[in-house]
Design a protein around this motif. Sequence first.
Motif, PDB file in Angstrom:
ATOM      1  N   ARG A 177      80.149  15.914  52.585  1.00 20.98           N
ATOM      2  CA  ARG A 177      79.252  14.870  52.035  1.00 20.98           C
ATOM      3  C   ARG A 177      77.915  15.242  51.938  1.00 20.98           C
ATOM      4  N   ALA A 200      74.035   8.671  59.441  1.00 16.62           N
ATOM      5  CA  ALA A 200      72.533   8.449  58.654  1.00 16.62           C
ATOM      6  C   ALA A 200      71.674   9.361  58.927  1.00 16.62           C
ATOM      7  N   ALA A 260      72.052  12.386  56.561  1.00 12.74           N
ATOM      8  CA  ALA A 260      71.995  12.080  55.516  1.00 12.74           C
ATOM      9  C   ALA A 260      70.534  11.946  55.048  1.00 12.74           C
ATOM     10  N   ARG A 261      69.992  11.371  55.790  1.00 10.04           N
ATOM     11  CA  ARG A 261      68.609  11.076  55.636  1.00 10.04           C
ATOM     12  C   ARG A 261      67.690  12.409  55.288  1.00 10.04           C
ATOM     13  N   LEU A 288      72.761   8.626  45.827  1.00 14.92           N
ATOM     14  CA  LEU A 288      73.295   8.005  47.099  1.00 14.92           C
ATOM     15  C   LEU A 288      73.990   6.736  46.808  1.00 14.92           C
ATOM     16  N   ARG A 289      73.608   5.954  45.799  1.00 13.84           N
ATOM     17  CA  ARG A 289      74.102   4.674  45.287  1.00 13.84           C
ATOM     18  C   ARG A 289      75.578   5.082  44.557  1.00 13.84           C
ATOM     19  N   ASP A 331      78.164   5.315  47.240  1.00 13.04           N
ATOM     20  CA  ASP A 331      78.103   4.031  47.694  1.00 13.04           C
ATOM     21  C   ASP A 331      77.348   3.757  48.948  1.00 13.04           C
ATOM     22  N   TYR A 332      76.187   4.246  49.141  1.00  8.59           N
ATOM     23  CA  TYR A 332      75.406   3.933  50.120  1.00  8.59           C
ATOM     24  C   TYR A 332      74.786   2.407  50.108  1.00  8.59           C
ATOM     25  N   GLU A 370      70.133   1.235  53.325  1.00 10.79           N
ATOM     26  CA  GLU A 370      70.072   2.578  54.043  1.00 10.79           C
ATOM     27  C   GLU A 370      69.387   3.401  53.245  1.00 10.79           C
ATOM     28  N   ILE A 371      69.572   3.235  51.588  1.00 16.83           N
ATOM     29  CA  ILE A 371      68.764   4.221  50.834  1.00 16.83           C
ATOM     30  C   ILE A 371      67.391   3.830  50.914  1.00 16.83           C
TER      31      ILE A 371
END
Length: 300
Positions: A24, A63, A66-67, A133-134, A138-139, A143-144
């Motif tokens: 991912r 999280a 990903a951040r 991300l969206r 599908d964040y 969270e985004i």
Amino acid sequence: MHAEQGKDGGLDQAASAFLALRPRLFGIGYRMLGSVAEAEDLLQEVWLRWQKTDRSVVTDPPAFLARTTTRLAINVSRSARARRETYVGPWLPEPVDTGADPAVGAERGEALELAVLLLLEKLGPAERAAYVLREAFDYPYGEIADILQVSAVNTRQMVSRARKRLSAGRREAVDVAEHRRLLEVFLAAARAGDVGALEDLFAEDVVSYTDGDGIRGAARIPVEGDTRVAKFIVAFGPRFWPGTHLEWVEANGRPGVLISRDGTDLALLTIEAAAQGIGTLLWFMNPAKLQTFARSRGLS
């Protein structure tokens, strides 16, 4: 737990968490940068930071990773744009073989096709991150927003603006079977030097991009318009097609053709096509990008 055991065990856990999320994270980096090599370098930096982090205070490793990946990708994308200003001719996103890794780490296929990655280059880094991300992963908007350090309302606006900008620059793509058929017909007409057949295949505003970074024989400017592109294709045909071998491949979820001669890859060709016909020709001739594609196929 003894201190030494805790350290080793903690590192093992850190490695396990990172490796589980690596597909991912690579998917995020690749869509943000359009470069396999840059995405791989990015993940190396993420891993180093993850090792040095006090993981005992990280409540949500996915999280956190990903951040970290997204924020680093935003920084890298800014410097990458400056480097690409010295690139000779059109720069195109690096293609990857999605036959071996169908999703390149994504839960959804958005923002993977080369035509979309090319359009993403028109977005600012933060807007691109919000969209990736969206749409690809599908964040949730919240969270985004946390990742980008903006409000949830602003995040929704960024994604909406990105969708509109991308849809304005792209027609609805044909399905994979029709994509392959159009590419097959194109190849037959191109190799036959049939200008009329090529014009019939093309949308009126077709554009041919050649990514060669100055390699001999690669066009250094985009060629636009159905008649001009048709004549351009026919003009270089006699010195390009003889002796070539064509191999069907899957590049970023779409059929493509790898063109080689005497065992050496010359070009990877794929198209963007809609109901109006072929709208974009993407020729990858930069040896470095061809080598990266071969590596993604496990061939080098």
